[in-house]
Design an enzyme around this catalytic site. Sequence first.
Site, mmCIF file in Angstrom:
data_model
loop_
_atom_site.group_PDB
_atom_site.id
_atom_site.type_symbol
_atom_site.label_atom_id
_atom_site.label_comp_id
_atom_site.label_asym_id
_atom_site.label_seq_id
_atom_site.Cartn_x
_atom_site.Cartn_y
_atom_site.Cartn_z
ATOM 1 N N GLY A 74 19.167 8.664 -35.097
ATOM 2 C CA GLY A 74 18.828 9.336 -34.145
ATOM 3 C C GLY A 74 19.322 9.150 -32.819
ATOM 4 O O GLY A 74 19.636 10.060 -32.036
ATOM 5 N N ALA A 75 19.658 7.901 -32.683
ATOM 6 C CA ALA A 75 20.462 7.320 -31.527
ATOM 7 C C ALA A 75 21.812 8.107 -31.296
ATOM 8 O O ALA A 75 22.264 8.484 -30.164
ATOM 9 C CB ALA A 75 20.765 5.731 -31.405
ATOM 10 N N GLY B 89 0.854 -1.264 0.244
ATOM 11 C CA GLY B 89 0.038 0.224 -0.007
ATOM 12 C C GLY B 89 0.749 1.323 -0.157
ATOM 13 O O GLY B 89 2.010 1.468 -0.825
ATOM 14 N N GLY B 90 0.716 2.055 1.040
ATOM 15 C CA GLY B 90 1.303 3.176 0.989
ATOM 16 C C GLY B 90 2.795 3.340 1.205
ATOM 17 O O GLY B 90 3.472 3.999 0.875
HETATM 18 C C1 HXC Z 1 -1.852 -2.407 11.717
HETATM 19 C C2 HXC Z 1 -0.550 -4.460 10.963
HETATM 20 C C3 HXC Z 1 -0.709 -3.790 9.669
HETATM 21 C C4 HXC Z 1 -1.057 -2.709 9.344
HETATM 22 C C5 HXC Z 1 0.512 -5.780 9.898
HETATM 23 N N1 HXC Z 1 0.070 -5.483 10.785
HETATM 24 N N2 HXC Z 1 0.095 -4.619 8.781
HETATM 25 N N3 HXC Z 1 -1.124 -3.484 11.890
HETATM 26 N N4 HXC Z 1 -2.034 -1.904 10.324
HETATM 27 N N5 HXC Z 1 -1.347 -2.243 7.972
HETATM 28 C C6 HXC Z 1 0.224 -6.277 12.382
HETATM 29 C C7 HXC Z 1 -0.392 -7.579 12.375
HETATM 30 O O1 HXC Z 1 -1.557 -7.423 12.799
HETATM 31 C C8 HXC Z 1 0.682 -8.276 13.299
HETATM 32 O O2 HXC Z 1 0.275 -7.945 14.635
HETATM 33 C C9 HXC Z 1 1.958 -7.699 12.806
HETATM 34 O O3 HXC Z 1 1.733 -6.705 12.368
HETATM 35 C C10 HXC Z 1 2.593 -8.581 11.877
HETATM 36 O O4 HXC Z 1 1.831 -8.998 10.900
HETATM 37 P P1 HXC Z 1 1.637 -10.455 10.198
HETATM 38 O O5 HXC Z 1 0.343 -10.474 9.292
HETATM 39 O O6 HXC Z 1 1.699 -11.388 11.436
HETATM 40 O O7 HXC Z 1 3.177 -10.868 9.521
HETATM 41 P P2 HXC Z 1 3.228 -11.384 8.111
HETATM 42 O O8 HXC Z 1 2.522 -12.782 8.160
HETATM 43 O O9 HXC Z 1 4.792 -11.316 7.926
HETATM 44 O O10 HXC Z 1 2.553 -10.480 7.147
HETATM 45 C C11 HXC Z 1 3.101 -9.051 6.894
HETATM 46 C C12 HXC Z 1 2.076 -8.322 5.983
HETATM 47 C C13 HXC Z 1 0.600 -8.576 6.312
HETATM 48 C C14 HXC Z 1 2.125 -8.863 4.558
HETATM 49 C C15 HXC Z 1 2.578 -7.031 5.901
HETATM 50 O O11 HXC Z 1 0.366 -8.136 7.944
HETATM 51 C C16 HXC Z 1 -0.267 -7.478 5.711
HETATM 52 O O12 HXC Z 1 -0.818 -8.021 4.649
HETATM 53 N N6 HXC Z 1 -0.645 -6.516 6.343
HETATM 54 C C17 HXC Z 1 -1.559 -5.629 5.904
HETATM 55 C C18 HXC Z 1 -1.022 -4.792 4.432
HETATM 56 C C19 HXC Z 1 -2.174 -3.932 4.187
HETATM 57 O O13 HXC Z 1 -3.076 -4.304 3.366
HETATM 58 N N7 HXC Z 1 -1.922 -2.745 4.409
HETATM 59 C C20 HXC Z 1 -2.632 -1.649 4.238
HETATM 60 C C21 HXC Z 1 -2.506 -0.948 2.876
HETATM 61 S S1 HXC Z 1 -3.431 0.332 2.519
HETATM 62 P P3 HXC Z 1 0.532 -8.887 15.743
HETATM 63 O O14 HXC Z 1 0.109 -8.094 17.107
HETATM 64 O O15 HXC Z 1 -0.090 -10.136 15.562
HETATM 65 O O16 HXC Z 1 2.079 -8.943 15.794
HETATM 66 C C22 HXC Z 1 -2.509 1.516 2.411
HETATM 67 C C23 HXC Z 1 -3.122 2.865 2.049
HETATM 68 C C24 HXC Z 1 -1.972 3.936 1.792
HETATM 69 O O17 HXC Z 1 -1.329 1.379 2.891
HETATM 70 C C25 HXC Z 1 -2.355 4.511 0.359
HETATM 71 C C26 HXC Z 1 -1.550 5.729 0.066
HETATM 72 C C27 HXC Z 1 -1.438 5.790 -1.342
#
Ligand code: HXC
Length: 510
Positions: free
Chosen positions: A404-405, A169-170
């Site tokens: 051109g190159a 994401g961001g």
């Molecule tokens: C809050 C988060 C988080 C998030 C992970 N965690 N992503 N908490 N917000 N975005 C937390 C999990 O709950 C977990 O907490 C810990 O981080 C580790 O995550 P895991 O899932 O256990 O780790 P892993 O299996 O290695 O997977 C990592 C990951 C996955 C691939 C990053 O966590 C994931 O898909 N997260 C969500 C990604 C996402 O969709 N983000 C938002 C994008 S939208 P605990 O307490 O269990 O340790 C965005 C918009 C901005 O960013 C746009 C701007 C242009």
Amino acid sequence: MRAVLEQLESRRAEARLGGGQKRIDAQHAKGKLTARERLDVLLDEGSFEEYDMYVTHRATEFGMAGQKVPGDGVVTGWGTINGRLVYVFSQDFTVLGGSLSETHAQKICKIMDMAVRNGAPVIGLNDSGGARIQEGVASLAGYAEVFRRNAEVSGVIPQISVIMGPCAGGAVYSPAMTDFIFMVRDSSYMFVTGPDVVKTVTNEIVTAEELGGARTHTQKSSVADAAFDNDVETLEEVRRLFDFLPLNNREKPPVRPFHDDPNRIEMRLDTLVPDSAAKPYDMMELVRAIADEGDFLEIAQAFAQNIMTGFLRIEGQTVGVVANQPMVLAGCLDIDSSRKAARFVRFCDAFSIPLLTLVDVPGFLPGTAQEYGGVIKHGAKLLFAYSQATVPMVTLITRKAYGGAYDVMASKHIGADVNYAWPTAEIAVMGAKGATEILYRSELGDKDRIAERTRDYEARFTNPFVAAERGFIDEVIMPHSSRKRIARAFAALRGKSVETRWKKHDTIPL
Ligand code: HXC
């Protein structure tokens, strides 16, 4: 007093533990270092000054009031790399997956603001699940604050991103606006949406590695500039890159002591170009022969290998190199190589890094794939970037410079200061065979006649002297003296200054 000091120590110790020992162990089990361990590798020993260690988020929803960790998932501050100032942030995956909250973003923005005020680069170590889901729009706003700063300081201070874990994401857009992205193989990913969302929306089944791993981004998408096997190697390479760069756009790149004679003669270069024009040779041999101690840091090595870009030093001074590589696609220009080189030229020009262009180019790659893909617009990027560059520019044509190159590859006409050619150079609108077939189409049935016409064309055009007679080539040089001639040319250009017309900004063909 002692109690207060002990309290400070214990608060520091708590902050340093991030998301706790269990999560630190999990991070290590994946072969990854923690946020602070990474800074230890990146920065000079003992140089790190941390800020905002006690900052916590202010969210209360979704049970967040009970989940406060000092530092809020990012370690920020400044330190030095080989004694030179750099501001850094390092996301801590052990704290809510390194996700970006409002306060996490404020910490990053604070060091970015300090960096630009003090004229020092920013290096971001990214390991983040993206926007902190529990904070909703506050987190999106935090990202946007970082993005705006990335754009504002672009071209003012170098910005380097290191991707050291999942970045979703961001978390990918801020790196995308920085100057260089390095990734760690097998443990880092970058995608706008992960494999699950991809499956739901497009029905594609793809692994995280295929979708956004280091191979994908260094070889296919060109989002990343380099990838290395582990955290330590990646951070060591970032240090190496940093040493080539100036601290900001008002300073010159650092000058390193050198022990390599600038007048070094390389006799092997006299036989580098094969007798047959159809045979390739490795342009890297020339690049290394020119460089101090043969040291060349290649940027985007795995992408568009028909052109090479990277940094070397001549007499201890940083020089950016753009070189056609005859070993791949005969060194032609196409969409990917034009984009790659254009981006590199823009970076060098923004940061006062002189440009050396090594030319052996048969032209632009023909075909529908190229035309439909917009090779005109992409080729124009490189033409535009060179035409606008005001840094010292030296060009050496080793063999082909067709059509051109020829114009695009830092010709005299678009602003190069010193243009050299080897005696083997062929500067023409096109190769002899193609030219004769067009000019003497009515004689195509007569093989002997066409062969004679081809020989005539070759004698007239496939050499550097027609261009040299017009002053488009300043001197035809001996291949073995290339390093010496190029070093002298850059030495003479050190005082170059160019007045540019005022404008808000250009309209580069993006
Ligand atoms: C809050 C988060 C988080 C998030 C992970 N965690 N992503 N908490 N917000 N975005 C937390 C999990 O709950 C977990 O907490 C810990 O981080 C580790 O995550 P895991 O899932 O256990 O780790 P892993 O299996 O290695 O997977 C990592 C990951 C996955 C691939 C990053 O966590 C994931 O898909 N997260 C969500 C990604 C996402 O969709 N983000 C938002 C994008 S939208 P605990 O307490 O269990 O340790 C965005 C918009 C901005 O960013 C746009 C701007 C242009």
